[in-house]
Write a protein that holds these residues in place. Structure first.
Motif, PDB file in Angstrom:
ATOM      1  N   GLN A 293     -43.612  20.020  -4.122  1.00  0.00           N
ATOM      2  CA  GLN A 293     -42.571  21.016  -2.980  1.00  0.00           C
ATOM      3  C   GLN A 293     -43.399  21.465  -1.916  1.00  0.00           C
ATOM      4  O   GLN A 293     -44.189  22.019  -2.078  1.00  0.00           O
ATOM      5  CB  GLN A 293     -42.108  22.116  -4.012  1.00  0.00           C
TER       6      GLN A 293
ATOM      7  N   GLN B  32     -26.981  20.991  -0.449  1.00  0.00           N
ATOM      8  CA  GLN B  32     -26.910  22.527  -1.329  1.00  0.00           C
ATOM      9  C   GLN B  32     -26.318  23.231  -0.036  1.00  0.00           C
ATOM     10  O   GLN B  32     -26.994  23.373   1.163  1.00  0.00           O
ATOM     11  CB  GLN B  32     -27.930  22.730  -1.798  1.00  0.00           C
TER      12      GLN B  32
ATOM     13  N   SER C 200     -33.207  13.971   0.467  1.00  0.00           N
ATOM     14  CA  SER C 200     -32.946  13.393  -1.207  1.00  0.00           C
ATOM     15  C   SER C 200     -31.715  12.793  -1.222  1.00  0.00           C
ATOM     16  O   SER C 200     -31.409  12.087  -2.079  1.00  0.00           O
ATOM     17  CB  SER C 200     -33.469  14.562  -2.055  1.00  0.00           C
TER      18      SER C 200
ATOM     19  N   ARG D 291     -38.340  23.267   1.274  1.00  0.00           N
ATOM     20  CA  ARG D 291     -37.875  21.896   0.807  1.00  0.00           C
ATOM     21  C   ARG D 291     -37.650  21.954  -0.807  1.00  0.00           C
ATOM     22  O   ARG D 291     -38.046  22.539  -1.412  1.00  0.00           O
ATOM     23  CB  ARG D 291     -38.825  20.543   1.081  1.00  0.00           C
ATOM     24  N   GLY D 292     -36.729  20.784  -1.267  1.00  0.00           N
ATOM     25  CA  GLY D 292     -36.813  20.669  -2.630  1.00  0.00           C
ATOM     26  C   GLY D 292     -37.842  20.002  -3.385  1.00  0.00           C
ATOM     27  O   GLY D 292     -38.607  19.486  -2.440  1.00  0.00           O
ATOM     28  N   LEU D 293     -38.123  20.007  -4.456  1.00  0.00           N
ATOM     29  CA  LEU D 293     -38.966  19.268  -5.366  1.00  0.00           C
ATOM     30  C   LEU D 293     -38.734  17.895  -4.964  1.00  0.00           C
ATOM     31  O   LEU D 293     -37.667  17.285  -4.922  1.00  0.00           O
ATOM     32  CB  LEU D 293     -38.944  19.572  -6.710  1.00  0.00           C
TER      33      LEU D 293
ATOM     34  N   PHE E 225     -33.881  16.478  -5.853  1.00  0.00           N
ATOM     35  CA  PHE E 225     -33.637  17.757  -5.400  1.00  0.00           C
ATOM     36  C   PHE E 225     -32.920  17.950  -4.300  1.00  0.00           C
ATOM     37  O   PHE E 225     -33.347  17.481  -2.960  1.00  0.00           O
ATOM     38  CB  PHE E 225     -34.789  18.707  -5.723  1.00  0.00           C
ATOM     39  N   GLY E 226     -31.908  19.103  -3.999  1.00  0.00           N
ATOM     40  CA  GLY E 226     -31.616  19.553  -2.710  1.00  0.00           C
ATOM     41  C   GLY E 226     -32.581  20.471  -2.230  1.00  0.00           C
ATOM     42  O   GLY E 226     -33.750  20.884  -3.050  1.00  0.00           O
ATOM     43  N   SER E 227     -32.380  21.087  -0.998  1.00  0.00           N
ATOM     44  CA  SER E 227     -33.119  22.111  -0.429  1.00  0.00           C
ATOM     45  C   SER E 227     -33.061  23.422  -1.011  1.00  0.00           C
ATOM     46  O   SER E 227     -33.816  24.216  -0.772  1.00  0.00           O
ATOM     47  CB  SER E 227     -33.175  21.950   0.948  1.00  0.00           C
ATOM     48  N   GLY E 228     -32.108  23.715  -1.958  1.00  0.00           N
ATOM     49  CA  GLY E 228     -31.900  24.943  -2.319  1.00  0.00           C
ATOM     50  C   GLY E 228     -31.081  26.017  -1.607  1.00  0.00           C
ATOM     51  O   GLY E 228     -30.928  25.862  -0.570  1.00  0.00           O
TER      52      GLY E 228
ATOM     53  N   PHE F  56     -31.677  25.678  -7.087  1.00  0.00           N
ATOM     54  CA  PHE F  56     -31.800  24.323  -6.807  1.00  0.00           C
ATOM     55  C   PHE F  56     -30.965  23.613  -7.508  1.00  0.00           C
ATOM     56  O   PHE F  56     -30.664  23.678  -8.849  1.00  0.00           O
ATOM     57  CB  PHE F  56     -33.129  23.715  -7.046  1.00  0.00           C
TER      58      PHE F  56
END
Lengths: 114, 114
Positions: B38, A6, A2, B42-44, A105-108, A90
């Motif tokens: 999701q 993060q 994305s 992974r992120g959304l 979004f990042g991968s969290g 996230f």
């Protein structure tokens, strides 16, 4: 990918401690959003920053705070951690905070409070 | 305040069959509606959005969604499911006026069996 980064990916800590989660938005994006994902509450909006200023607050606890720096990266600070704070956090970004814009979004960061 | 309901925690479908993931919403005024997916770890990722115009919206990976104002629904559909579609799907809504946060549903897990 994305374009939202993060760090760290995983964080294990103890109750009562304080942690900082970091987010670098996509190049050129001015808006940063923080979300908390837990099994029982789904995806909860925490806070939104636009170009360094807070724009909206959601279900963010007083023990939590965030900021966006001049280089547009953002940090989410979680203090006096409790077991219930364990969740996936996230970060998302967008160019402008307009209503119809999609988020990236990042991968969290997976936070585990023991 | 806006809200989203995804009534099914999980949807099971066989590969090649059509799939539907349900979403209903509540918002003051006209809605902006989104679907995100999701994948594990992974992120959304953004799939599609409805802003205005044609009630049938086409998005990524062959997905589409139908906006129904009278039923306040925005169901996600795909004519022929793939095993690789297995993931967690989130519906989200935002009011089209004023600056409102993007509110997500609790998510629906889609399992496509070979």
């Amino acid at each position: 990918d994305s374009g939202v980064t993060q760090t760290p990916k995983h964080l294990i800590t103890a109750t009562g401690q304080r942690v900082t989660l970091r987010c670098s938005p996509r190049s050129g994006d001015l808006s940063v959003y923080w979300y908390q994902q837990s099994l029982d509450q789904g995806l909860q909006f925490l806070i939104h920053y636009y170009n360094g200023e807070e724009r909206a607050k959601g279900n963010i606890l007083e023990r939590f705070s965030a900021q966006q720096f001049p280089d547009l990266h953002s940090e989410l600070n979680l203090s006096s951690l409790e077991l219930g704070d364990s969740a996936l956090y996230f970060c998302a970004s967008s160019v402008e905070p307009v209503q119809d814009e999609k988020l990236f979004f990042g991968s969290g960061t997976q936070l585990s409070v023991l | 305040a806006q809200s989203v309901a995804q009534p099914e925690d999980q949807v099971n479908v066989a590969e090649g069959n059509p799939l539907t993931v349900k979403c209903t919403y509540s918002v003051s005024g006209n809605p902006y509606l989104f679907w995100y997916v999701q994948y594990p770890n992974r992120g959304l990722q953004f799939l599609l959005k409805y802003i205005t115009g044609d009630n049938l919206v086409k998005g990524s990976y062959g997905f589409e969604a139908e906006f129904n104002k009278s039923q306040t629904s925005f169901h996600l559909k795909k004519p022929s499911a793939l095993v690789s579609d297995s993931a967690l799907y989130f519906c989200a809504v935002r009011a089209s006026t004023g600056f409102q946060k993007l509110v997500f549903g609790t998510g629906t897990r889609l399992l496509v069996s070979p």
